[in-house]
Every structure is written in C-alpha cells, then in structure tokens.
Design a protein around this motif. Sequence first.
Motif, PDB file in Angstrom:
ATOM      1  N   LYS A 171       0.817  -1.221   0.000  1.00  0.00           N
ATOM      2  CA  LYS A 171       0.000   0.000   0.000  1.00  0.00           C
ATOM      3  C   LYS A 171       0.850   1.270   0.000  1.00  0.00           C
ATOM      4  CE  LYS A 171      -3.961   0.026   2.544  1.00  0.00           C
ATOM      5  NZ  LYS A 171      -4.767  -0.233   3.745  1.00  0.00           N
ATOM      6  N   GLU A 172       1.952   1.261   0.759  1.00  0.00           N
ATOM      7  CA  GLU A 172       2.793   2.477   0.833  1.00  0.00           C
ATOM      8  C   GLU A 172       3.336   2.855  -0.547  1.00  0.00           C
ATOM      9  OE1 GLU A 172       2.977   0.311   4.721  1.00  0.00           O
ATOM     10  OE2 GLU A 172       3.477  -0.269   2.666  1.00  0.00           O
ATOM     11  N   ALA A 173       3.757   1.839  -1.300  1.00  0.00           N
ATOM     12  CA  ALA A 173       4.314   2.105  -2.637  1.00  0.00           C
ATOM     13  C   ALA A 173       3.251   2.692  -3.563  1.00  0.00           C
ATOM     14  CB  ALA A 173       4.879   0.818  -3.231  1.00  0.00           C
ATOM     15  N   TYR A 174       2.028   2.166  -3.471  1.00  0.00           N
ATOM     16  CA  TYR A 174       0.935   2.716  -4.284  1.00  0.00           C
ATOM     17  C   TYR A 174       0.638   4.162  -3.874  1.00  0.00           C
ATOM     18  CZ  TYR A 174      -0.475  -1.436  -6.895  1.00  0.00           C
ATOM     19  OH  TYR A 174      -0.517  -2.481  -7.789  1.00  0.00           O
ATOM     20  N   LEU A 175       0.642   4.416  -2.560  1.00  0.00           N
ATOM     21  CA  LEU A 175       0.367   5.783  -2.087  1.00  0.00           C
ATOM     22  C   LEU A 175       1.394   6.765  -2.652  1.00  0.00           C
ATOM     23  CD1 LEU A 175      -1.261   7.731  -0.274  1.00  0.00           C
ATOM     24  CD2 LEU A 175       0.337   7.177   1.583  1.00  0.00           C
ATOM     25  N   PHE A 176       2.657   6.383  -2.566  1.00  0.00           N
ATOM     26  CA  PHE A 176       3.722   7.254  -3.082  1.00  0.00           C
ATOM     27  C   PHE A 176       3.544   7.473  -4.589  1.00  0.00           C
ATOM     28  CE2 PHE A 176       8.294   7.774  -4.488  1.00  0.00           C
ATOM     29  CZ  PHE A 176       8.403   9.092  -4.040  1.00  0.00           C
ATOM     30  N   SER A 177       3.182   6.405  -5.307  1.00  0.00           N
ATOM     31  CA  SER A 177       2.972   6.517  -6.763  1.00  0.00           C
ATOM     32  C   SER A 177       1.816   7.460  -7.096  1.00  0.00           C
ATOM     33  CB  SER A 177       2.673   5.146  -7.371  1.00  0.00           C
ATOM     34  OG  SER A 177       3.814   4.332  -7.301  1.00  0.00           O
ATOM     35  N   VAL A 178       0.724   7.358  -6.328  1.00  0.00           N
ATOM     36  CA  VAL A 178      -0.444   8.230  -6.585  1.00  0.00           C
ATOM     37  C   VAL A 178      -0.083   9.690  -6.297  1.00  0.00           C
ATOM     38  CG1 VAL A 178      -2.772   8.853  -5.786  1.00  0.00           C
ATOM     39  CG2 VAL A 178      -2.201   6.448  -6.201  1.00  0.00           C
ATOM     40  N   LEU A 179       0.573   9.910  -5.137  1.00  0.00           N
ATOM     41  CA  LEU A 179       0.874  11.290  -4.732  1.00  0.00           C
ATOM     42  C   LEU A 179       1.882  11.972  -5.653  1.00  0.00           C
ATOM     43  CD1 LEU A 179       1.088  10.852  -0.840  1.00  0.00           C
ATOM     44  CD2 LEU A 179      -0.699  12.074  -2.104  1.00  0.00           C
ATOM     45  N   HIS A 226       2.295  11.123  -8.924  1.00  0.00           N
ATOM     46  CA  HIS A 226       1.897  11.036 -10.334  1.00  0.00           C
ATOM     47  C   HIS A 226       1.812  12.447 -10.926  1.00  0.00           C
ATOM     48  CE1 HIS A 226      -0.822  10.588 -13.803  1.00  0.00           C
ATOM     49  NE2 HIS A 226      -0.411   9.328 -13.849  1.00  0.00           N
ATOM     50  N   GLU A 227       2.131  12.558 -12.178  1.00  0.00           N
ATOM     51  CA  GLU A 227       2.137  13.844 -12.888  1.00  0.00           C
ATOM     52  C   GLU A 227       0.881  14.684 -12.593  1.00  0.00           C
ATOM     53  OE1 GLU A 227       3.738  16.785 -15.052  1.00  0.00           O
ATOM     54  OE2 GLU A 227       4.764  14.932 -14.464  1.00  0.00           O
ATOM     55  N   ASP A 228      -0.291  14.043 -12.565  1.00  0.00           N
ATOM     56  CA  ASP A 228      -1.555  14.772 -12.368  1.00  0.00           C
ATOM     57  C   ASP A 228      -1.778  15.194 -10.920  1.00  0.00           C
ATOM     58  OD1 ASP A 228      -1.946  14.301 -14.997  1.00  0.00           O
ATOM     59  OD2 ASP A 228      -3.643  12.929 -14.784  1.00  0.00           O
ATOM     60  N   ARG A 257     -15.771  21.065  -1.915  1.00  0.00           N
ATOM     61  CA  ARG A 257     -16.643  21.854  -1.044  1.00  0.00           C
ATOM     62  C   ARG A 257     -17.072  23.135  -1.744  1.00  0.00           C
ATOM     63  NH1 ARG A 257     -16.356  20.098   4.286  1.00  0.00           N
ATOM     64  NH2 ARG A 257     -16.780  22.101   5.234  1.00  0.00           N
ATOM     65  N   ALA A 258     -18.251  23.633  -1.361  1.00  0.00           N
ATOM     66  CA  ALA A 258     -18.764  24.926  -1.835  1.00  0.00           C
ATOM     67  C   ALA A 258     -18.678  25.052  -3.361  1.00  0.00           C
ATOM     68  CB  ALA A 258     -18.015  26.066  -1.154  1.00  0.00           C
ATOM     69  N   GLY A 259     -19.077  23.978  -4.054  1.00  0.00           N
ATOM     70  CA  GLY A 259     -19.164  24.057  -5.514  1.00  0.00           C
ATOM     71  C   GLY A 259     -17.878  23.756  -6.268  1.00  0.00           C
ATOM     72  N   ARG A 260     -16.750  23.567  -5.530  1.00  0.00           N
ATOM     73  CA  ARG A 260     -15.495  23.241  -6.242  1.00  0.00           C
ATOM     74  C   ARG A 260     -15.481  21.748  -6.599  1.00  0.00           C
ATOM     75  NH1 ARG A 260     -13.743  27.174  -2.444  1.00  0.00           N
ATOM     76  NH2 ARG A 260     -13.829  25.598  -0.829  1.00  0.00           N
ATOM     77  N   SER A 261     -14.587  21.382  -7.523  1.00  0.00           N
ATOM     78  CA  SER A 261     -14.496  19.958  -7.854  1.00  0.00           C
ATOM     79  C   SER A 261     -13.383  19.306  -7.021  1.00  0.00           C
ATOM     80  CB  SER A 261     -14.220  19.775  -9.346  1.00  0.00           C
ATOM     81  OG  SER A 261     -13.082  20.514  -9.704  1.00  0.00           O
ATOM     82  N   GLY A 262     -13.421  17.983  -6.927  1.00  0.00           N
ATOM     83  CA  GLY A 262     -12.405  17.262  -6.158  1.00  0.00           C
ATOM     84  C   GLY A 262     -12.430  15.792  -6.521  1.00  0.00           C
ATOM     85  N   GLU A 263     -11.485  15.048  -5.958  1.00  0.00           N
ATOM     86  CA  GLU A 263     -11.364  13.633  -6.307  1.00  0.00           C
ATOM     87  C   GLU A 263     -11.084  12.818  -5.055  1.00  0.00           C
ATOM     88  OE1 GLU A 263      -9.009  10.966  -9.657  1.00  0.00           O
ATOM     89  OE2 GLU A 263      -8.218  12.939  -9.149  1.00  0.00           O
ATOM     90  N   SER A 264     -11.659  11.613  -4.998  1.00  0.00           N
ATOM     91  CA  SER A 264     -11.311  10.699  -3.902  1.00  0.00           C
ATOM     92  C   SER A 264     -10.878   9.362  -4.502  1.00  0.00           C
ATOM     93  CB  SER A 264     -12.495  10.495  -2.956  1.00  0.00           C
ATOM     94  OG  SER A 264     -13.431   9.618  -3.530  1.00  0.00           O
ATOM     95  N   ILE A 265      -9.870   8.752  -3.868  1.00  0.00           N
ATOM     96  CA  ILE A 265      -9.384   7.436  -4.298  1.00  0.00           C
ATOM     97  C   ILE A 265      -9.380   6.530  -3.071  1.00  0.00           C
ATOM     98  CG2 ILE A 265      -7.484   6.149  -5.359  1.00  0.00           C
ATOM     99  CD1 ILE A 265      -6.467   8.906  -6.452  1.00  0.00           C
ATOM    100  N   SER A 266     -10.031   5.380  -3.171  1.00  0.00           N
ATOM    101  CA  SER A 266     -10.057   4.425  -2.056  1.00  0.00           C
ATOM    102  C   SER A 266      -9.165   3.237  -2.389  1.00  0.00           C
ATOM    103  CB  SER A 266     -11.484   3.964  -1.787  1.00  0.00           C
ATOM    104  OG  SER A 266     -12.265   5.064  -1.368  1.00  0.00           O
ATOM    105  N   LYS A 277      -4.866   5.502 -13.520  1.00  0.00           N
ATOM    106  CA  LYS A 277      -3.579   6.172 -13.791  1.00  0.00           C
ATOM    107  C   LYS A 277      -2.367   5.430 -13.229  1.00  0.00           C
ATOM    108  CE  LYS A 277      -5.805  10.687 -13.947  1.00  0.00           C
ATOM    109  NZ  LYS A 277      -6.013  11.951 -13.257  1.00  0.00           N
ATOM    110  N   ILE A 278      -2.622   4.486 -12.328  1.00  0.00           N
ATOM    111  CA  ILE A 278      -1.504   3.753 -11.702  1.00  0.00           C
ATOM    112  C   ILE A 278      -1.616   2.278 -12.040  1.00  0.00           C
ATOM    113  CG2 ILE A 278      -0.426   3.139  -9.480  1.00  0.00           C
ATOM    114  CD1 ILE A 278      -0.169   6.101 -10.066  1.00  0.00           C
ATOM    115  N   SER A 279      -0.540   1.702 -12.558  1.00  0.00           N
ATOM    116  CA  SER A 279      -0.562   0.259 -12.864  1.00  0.00           C
ATOM    117  C   SER A 279       0.415  -0.467 -11.945  1.00  0.00           C
ATOM    118  CB  SER A 279      -0.146   0.031 -14.311  1.00  0.00           C
ATOM    119  OG  SER A 279       1.223   0.384 -14.463  1.00  0.00           O
ATOM    120  N   ASP A 280       0.173  -1.787 -11.762  1.00  0.00           N
ATOM    121  CA  ASP A 280       1.052  -2.600 -10.909  1.00  0.00           C
ATOM    122  C   ASP A 280       2.501  -2.503 -11.380  1.00  0.00           C
ATOM    123  OD1 ASP A 280      -1.307  -3.270  -9.819  1.00  0.00           O
ATOM    124  OD2 ASP A 280      -1.320  -5.364 -10.427  1.00  0.00           O
TER     125      ASP A 280
END
Length: 440
Positions: free
Chosen positions: A240-248, A250-252, A348-357, A383-386
Amino acid sequence: MTSEFTSLGVSKWLAESLNAMKIYTPTAIQKACIPKILAGHDCIGGAKTGSGKTIAFGAPMLTKWSEDPMGIFGVILTPTRELALQIAEQFAALGASMNIRIAVVVGGEDIVKQAIQLQNRPHFVIATPGRLADHILNSGEDTVGGLRRVKYLVLDEADRLLSNSFGSDLERCFSILPAADKRQTMLFTATVTDAVRALKDKPVPESKPPVFVHEVESVDKVAIPEKLLTNYLFLPSYVKEAYLFSVLTHEDNKDSTAIVFVNRTHTAEVLRRTLRNLEVRVTSLHSEMPQSERTNSLHRFKAGAARVLIATDVASRGLDIPSVQLVINYDIPGDADDFVHRVGRTARAGRSGESISFVTEKDVERILSIEKRINKKMDKYEKISDNKVIKSSLKETSVAKREALMDMEKEGFGEKRKNNKRKHDQEKLVSTSKKSKGKK
C-alpha cells in the motif's frame, strides 16, 4: 441596500461582518434555519458537508447575543478539538467588531488557563464534551456556575456526539445546563441518524414552539458533493505504501493538496515518516500528538507548507480547508458514514475534487456497503498500474518505511498511550474493588 441576511432577521452589524468575509448569499440550510432559530424554535439541521452549518446556528445566536450580551450566552459542543478551534475562529471573525469573548475548552490544553477563562464568563464556550465534563466535575462552582444560565446549546456533528462514546460526558455537561424548556437546543449534522431523528419526537413544553427539522435535499440521498469523483484502486495490502507514493507523485497529482485517511494512529505515524523520508512535504493529525503539534500541523497544511496531511478520523468532521483537491482512503472506514465525512473534505462549496479508495482483498464488503450508502458505484482509478509501482516506487518506499519503523521504535512511539491505558485499567480495578467492598 438590504442584505439577504438582514431580511432573514440577522443584525445589521453581523450582515456587515459577513459581507466583509465575502459571504453575501445565504445557503439553503441558512435560509431555512436562521429565521426559525430567531423565532425560538429548537432546531435539527441536516445538510451535506461544506453547506454553511456554522453560520446557520452562529448567525441567530450572535444576533440575539448582541441584543443582550449577558454572561455565558451559548455553549457549542463538538466531537474534535480541531473542529472546536475552527468554530471559535469563525465566531471570533464574525463578532470582532462587537468585542466578543470566546473560550475554547478542549483536551490537551492547560486546564488551569481554561478554568480562569470560564470564571471570566466568556460570551460563548466552544468545547469537546470530555474536557467540559472534566471542569464540571473538578473545577468548582466559581468556574462552571455561569453554565447554569446559558440561553443556547448547540451539538455540532450531532450524530457523532450522540454515539455511545460520548454518552457519559454529554450527560455530565447537560447536568449543569438549564433544563430543555429553559434553553434553545440546536443539532447540526451532515448525517441525520435515527438517534438524531428520535429527538424531534420528544415532547415539547407548552411554553416552546415545536422542534424545527430541516434536511436539505434529503441528506441520505445526496450524501456526497456532485463535483466529487469517487475512484478505487484494487491492490495487495502489503504494498500500500508504494501505491500511495505513486499516486501522490503522479504527474496529475504532484501539485495537489491531499488528505490521506487512515484508521489507526500508528499507521498515520508510519506514513508520515515514510513520506518525509521520500521528500514529500507531509504532516499528520492524530490523537497521539500533543495539542500544540496538532494545531501547528493543521496550520502548516492550511498555509500550504505541507502538501499532504495524513490523518485519522479526527480530521474527517467539519474541517474546512478550501484547497483540498484529493482525498485518499488509505484504509477503508468500517462505517459508511465516516466515508461520507472523509470525502466531504474536498469538492466543497461548488469546487471539484477527487477521492481514491485503496481496496485490498479484506475491504470488498466495506466498499459494497459504502456504494449502497452513497447510491453510486465507484470508478476504477486507471492512472496507476502494478508494473509502474513495481518499477518506480517499490524499492525506495520499502527502504523509507524500514527507516521510519526503526526510528519509531527508538523513540518509543505509542508508549505513552500504552502507559495511560495501563494506568486507566488499574484505576478501574481499584474503583471496582472499592465498590464491591462497600456492598459487603
């Protein structure tokens, strides 16, 4: 020019304060609740996170207070220290022109200083139930006597306060406050639970108007903000830690402000140290941190000095940090409502956002119950592959985690909590044996 707030009955001075804060138009919950509270109704307000609940109860209380600024006018109870501090900041900003006095009574702060503040009869007390109960039990009549005459009681995040974990502390707080027919009571929440709804059916004294219940767009149906993307990543639990680092990184996402939610304080600390070793600007928020550190952490995150906040559910309730673009559920919460509160920190308050579980083999049941609760299927995060994780993150993340764990062991992280638990268990044992001797 008449402000939209003054037409709801809010004082002119307060409408000007709201104006100065660039708040011009009342939200749905504010429009519904402010006039009813000003007319003397007890109120149950349900609306999704980020919909302006603090002003919905704050504006009528401050309006009435300014007409007769006596003693302790209102008590606001909230489940977390951070939320208490945030409400206090909002009240202080709104009441600045009227020399408002506020006492924040939460754990982790100097109890003697708090007692002195309470003795000086602040206009509003914003507290967590545990610490206020502590004062009621130990600080004497001079300190807590002013609570006997309050006009307003607010339970913010009421669903959480009415859960079993706060039961005895809440009872102690209520024991010193005026009876229900002598005060106005307001419950606000993003999750209208059965325990909250049951309160509307309690008999109301003849001297009081009926309880006003307002749920915006039936909160249960609109559980999460419209502009929130809900994604999942299926992964093995041991990487999980490696995936977290990869997500955080990532270019986007590399410039996005993110909150990473975990279920345990130990996990929060491991991740904070691991990411810091990987040169991510990171801070954390959990119950094993001293209060001064918790406050500093939040300030750093709000100011942008840290880009990532690793937090337990102490940060999932009510905290308003406008810049949050990404919420990651590193651990899936056991309660679907906690998921709603967590992801509500973004979009919040009309802005956009993203959640990843992050979904491991053990989380499938929890995800299904969350999807049922939010009435929506999550989308796969593509966006993230094994292969990418194995290639780019796995080795360096493993090294960083190993160093983090070694440092924590050296510093004895968690020892204080273990010692406190031992002490608490011993005290419980002594008090139980005293009771049983007394019975003989």
